[in-house]
Design a protein around this motif. Sequence first.
Motif, mmCIF file in Angstrom:
data_model
loop_
_atom_site.group_PDB
_atom_site.id
_atom_site.type_symbol
_atom_site.label_atom_id
_atom_site.label_comp_id
_atom_site.label_asym_id
_atom_site.label_seq_id
_atom_site.Cartn_x
_atom_site.Cartn_y
_atom_site.Cartn_z
ATOM 1 N N GLU A 1 0.820 -1.210 0.000
ATOM 2 C CA GLU A 1 0.000 0.000 0.000
ATOM 3 C C GLU A 1 0.854 1.260 0.000
ATOM 4 O OE1 GLU A 1 -3.944 -1.664 2.365
ATOM 5 O OE2 GLU A 1 -2.829 0.048 3.157
ATOM 6 N N ALA A 2 1.904 1.254 0.807
ATOM 7 C CA ALA A 2 2.670 2.476 1.008
ATOM 8 C C ALA A 2 3.640 2.781 -0.120
ATOM 9 C CB ALA A 2 3.431 2.400 2.330
ATOM 10 N N CYS A 3 4.212 1.734 -0.751
ATOM 11 C CA CYS A 3 5.234 2.006 -1.767
ATOM 12 C C CYS A 3 4.637 2.701 -2.978
ATOM 13 C CB CYS A 3 5.959 0.731 -2.175
ATOM 14 S SG CYS A 3 5.085 -0.316 -3.361
ATOM 15 N N MET A 4 3.375 2.427 -3.292
ATOM 16 C CA MET A 4 2.766 3.017 -4.484
ATOM 17 C C MET A 4 2.456 4.499 -4.339
ATOM 18 S SD MET A 4 0.343 0.195 -6.259
ATOM 19 C CE MET A 4 -0.669 -0.098 -4.824
ATOM 20 N N LEU A 5 2.538 5.029 -3.127
ATOM 21 C CA LEU A 5 2.254 6.439 -2.909
ATOM 22 C C LEU A 5 3.467 7.329 -3.154
ATOM 23 C CD1 LEU A 5 0.178 6.223 0.392
ATOM 24 C CD2 LEU A 5 -0.667 6.249 -1.963
ATOM 25 N N GLU A 6 4.635 6.742 -3.339
ATOM 26 C CA GLU A 6 5.882 7.509 -3.353
ATOM 27 C C GLU A 6 5.863 8.689 -4.317
ATOM 28 O OE1 GLU A 6 10.682 7.011 -4.190
ATOM 29 O OE2 GLU A 6 9.348 5.315 -4.544
ATOM 30 N N THR A 7 5.639 8.444 -5.584
ATOM 31 C CA THR A 7 5.751 9.520 -6.572
ATOM 32 C C THR A 7 4.673 10.578 -6.372
ATOM 33 O OG1 THR A 7 6.778 8.040 -8.162
ATOM 34 C CG2 THR A 7 5.774 10.042 -9.033
ATOM 35 N N TYR A 8 3.443 10.135 -6.162
ATOM 36 C CA TYR A 8 2.360 11.094 -5.953
ATOM 37 C C TYR A 8 2.622 11.947 -4.715
ATOM 38 C CZ TYR A 8 -2.268 12.954 -5.000
ATOM 39 O OH TYR A 8 -3.327 13.796 -4.722
ATOM 40 N N LEU A 9 3.025 11.296 -3.642
ATOM 41 C CA LEU A 9 3.296 11.994 -2.380
ATOM 42 C C LEU A 9 4.397 13.036 -2.551
ATOM 43 C CD1 LEU A 9 3.603 10.251 1.063
ATOM 44 C CD2 LEU A 9 5.439 11.734 0.287
ATOM 45 N N LEU A 10 5.505 12.623 -3.178
ATOM 46 C CA LEU A 10 6.623 13.545 -3.351
ATOM 47 C C LEU A 10 6.293 14.656 -4.338
ATOM 48 C CD1 LEU A 10 9.667 11.112 -3.336
ATOM 49 C CD2 LEU A 10 8.928 12.665 -1.517
ATOM 50 N N SER A 11 5.524 14.346 -5.360
ATOM 51 C CA SER A 11 5.130 15.374 -6.323
ATOM 52 C C SER A 11 4.371 16.494 -5.636
ATOM 53 C CB SER A 11 4.271 14.741 -7.419
ATOM 54 O OG SER A 11 3.777 15.724 -8.305
ATOM 55 N N VAL A 12 3.421 16.136 -4.783
ATOM 56 C CA VAL A 12 2.610 17.139 -4.084
ATOM 57 C C VAL A 12 3.440 17.899 -3.057
ATOM 58 C CG1 VAL A 12 0.654 17.470 -2.534
ATOM 59 C CG2 VAL A 12 0.457 15.896 -4.467
ATOM 60 N N LEU A 13 4.129 17.187 -2.185
ATOM 61 C CA LEU A 13 4.866 17.849 -1.098
ATOM 62 C C LEU A 13 6.023 18.688 -1.621
ATOM 63 C CD1 LEU A 13 5.006 15.160 1.735
ATOM 64 C CD2 LEU A 13 3.432 17.093 1.491
ATOM 65 N N ASN A 14 6.754 18.177 -2.609
ATOM 66 C CA ASN A 14 7.895 18.936 -3.122
ATOM 67 C C ASN A 14 7.449 20.236 -3.786
ATOM 68 O OD1 ASN A 14 10.473 17.769 -2.553
ATOM 69 N ND2 ASN A 14 9.903 16.021 -3.811
ATOM 70 N N HIS A 15 6.395 20.176 -4.573
ATOM 71 C CA HIS A 15 5.919 21.390 -5.237
ATOM 72 C C HIS A 15 5.332 22.378 -4.233
ATOM 73 C CE1 HIS A 15 2.758 23.861 -7.133
ATOM 74 N NE2 HIS A 15 3.655 23.995 -8.084
ATOM 75 N N ASP A 16 4.362 21.942 -3.452
ATOM 76 C CA ASP A 16 3.640 22.874 -2.592
ATOM 77 C C ASP A 16 4.536 23.444 -1.492
ATOM 78 O OD1 ASP A 16 1.665 21.755 -4.200
ATOM 79 O OD2 ASP A 16 0.165 21.810 -2.628
ATOM 80 N N SER A 17 5.429 22.619 -0.953
ATOM 81 C CA SER A 17 6.324 23.127 0.096
ATOM 82 C C SER A 17 7.326 24.125 -0.470
ATOM 83 C CB SER A 17 7.051 21.970 0.782
ATOM 84 O OG SER A 17 6.133 21.122 1.450
ATOM 85 N N ALA A 18 7.760 23.913 -1.715
ATOM 86 C CA ALA A 18 8.656 24.883 -2.347
ATOM 87 C C ALA A 18 7.955 26.226 -2.523
ATOM 88 C CB ALA A 18 9.132 24.354 -3.699
ATOM 89 N N ILE A 19 6.689 26.201 -2.948
ATOM 90 C CA ILE A 19 5.948 27.444 -3.127
ATOM 91 C C ILE A 19 5.707 28.118 -1.790
ATOM 92 C CG2 ILE A 19 3.858 28.486 -4.064
ATOM 93 C CD1 ILE A 19 5.767 27.073 -6.113
ATOM 94 N N ALA A 20 5.273 27.347 -0.797
ATOM 95 C CA ALA A 20 4.997 27.925 0.517
ATOM 96 C C ALA A 20 6.251 28.514 1.147
ATOM 97 C CB ALA A 20 4.392 26.871 1.434
ATOM 98 N N SER A 21 7.394 27.855 0.952
ATOM 99 C CA SER A 21 8.650 28.363 1.514
ATOM 100 C C SER A 21 9.031 29.694 0.876
ATOM 101 C CB SER A 21 9.764 27.334 1.317
ATOM 102 O OG SER A 21 9.451 26.123 1.985
ATOM 103 N N ALA A 22 8.870 29.790 -0.449
ATOM 104 C CA ALA A 22 9.145 31.052 -1.132
ATOM 105 C C ALA A 22 8.151 32.122 -0.698
ATOM 106 C CB ALA A 22 9.089 30.860 -2.645
ATOM 107 N N ALA A 23 6.884 31.750 -0.603
ATOM 108 C CA ALA A 23 5.849 32.706 -0.205
ATOM 109 C C ALA A 23 6.101 33.242 1.194
ATOM 110 C CB ALA A 23 4.475 32.044 -0.280
ATOM 111 N N SER A 24 6.548 32.371 2.087
ATOM 112 C CA SER A 24 6.824 32.799 3.460
ATOM 113 C C SER A 24 7.920 33.858 3.500
ATOM 114 C CB SER A 24 7.229 31.580 4.305
ATOM 115 O OG SER A 24 7.495 31.955 5.638
#
Length: 442
Positions: free
Chosen positions: A125-148
Amino acid sequence: MSTSASWDHPRTSFYTDHYELTMLQASLHSGAAHRRSVFEAFARRLPDGRRYGIVAGTGRLLEGIADFRFGEAELDFLGRTGVVNRDTLDYLANYRFSGDIWGYPEGEAYFPNSPILIVESTFAEACMLETYLLSVLNHDSAIASAASRMITAAGNRPCIEMGSRRTHEESAVAAARAAVIAGFDSTSNLEAGFRYGIKTVGTAAHSFTLLHDTEREAFEAQIASLGPGTSLLVDTYDVEAAVRAAVELAGPRLGGVRLDSGDLVAQAQWVRRLLDELGNVNTNIVVTSDLDEFAIAALQSAPVDSYGVGTSLVTGSGAPTASMVYKLVSRTDDAGNFVSVAKTAKNKTSMGGRKYALRKLNERGVATQEIVGIGHRPEDDDNDRPLLQQFMKNGELLPGWTGHEGVVRARQRHADTMAELPGVVNRLQRGEPAIPTIYEEN
């Protein structure tokens, strides 16, 4: 404000990589697929010179995991193209994430090796989430960090997210959400407003002025339609003539004028003087034009009331990814006991074991350390703030982390975490992380 119930989340199971399904097939063959496993998302380092990062995207991710399914169309594609075998297709037909997820709440600051998200389930169950999980967190956290960083540079002046035309259409929605979490006042993106209840704003572009025979006619039409409280774009032709015409037509109730080119510092100063001389002391000045945190900081001395930020924001202001990774850190053995596992290759080592995370505060409530430990979390003292919260239990979303409520909650978390961090986070100069990460083992 609540979001519309008519918006359907897209199926997310194909936002993934081929090798996740081949790993699944091989682990089903070996019998290890159903071993209980703990995966962890973390960043080994911050972007070069950054002093902190901000977590964002978790709410979007949780919504997507709840809809992570393989329907007939997906199964047909996988079988027809030979990606996986029949046994694996049978497993995928019944896939539903049934595990637990913990992590740093959206809006929280993170540092090198912070356990930003922890996923516990079967390996399958958990291994299949890797790419989707990283795609979302890497993008959104990068934007939020810049916005902050931009919000810090802006001080008490509001910032408007307006970068939709500079990125992919779905990335634009995610970027608007992440920016608002990090303190942006509003967005130009209507889809973000629709999905997440975010305030949307906008008036007119240069094309609206050019459409009319004269600038004055364009202003008259905008004021008649939108009211005198609108903001008029005054740099299509001659700025001074435009400001004078705007004041003449709208009077002292003119909401604002927008500057989108030229030397913004000098221009804002003399436009402010002109507005005041004409009696429009309450008319705001909005500036746009390829702003980033450094340009915003340079405008601190100028009489600017708000900033519109586009390209730099939606591309992470030089750091378009948070460089997070997703690693298996613990799994059960044949006897059912959890054992720590970790990669040991040079330059890419990770720390095995299930983590806990605390932020140590001094007597003034200022953060001094990020504490990451392995094993059972010790009893908290008065100066330790637990960082991990549970988001999913047995595959079910826990309330409060998604939708409009999740954005509001994350926005407050960002304000609170920034107030807690040492003053060094307000500096835009390159430097080391604002607080060190300390490792413990019980």
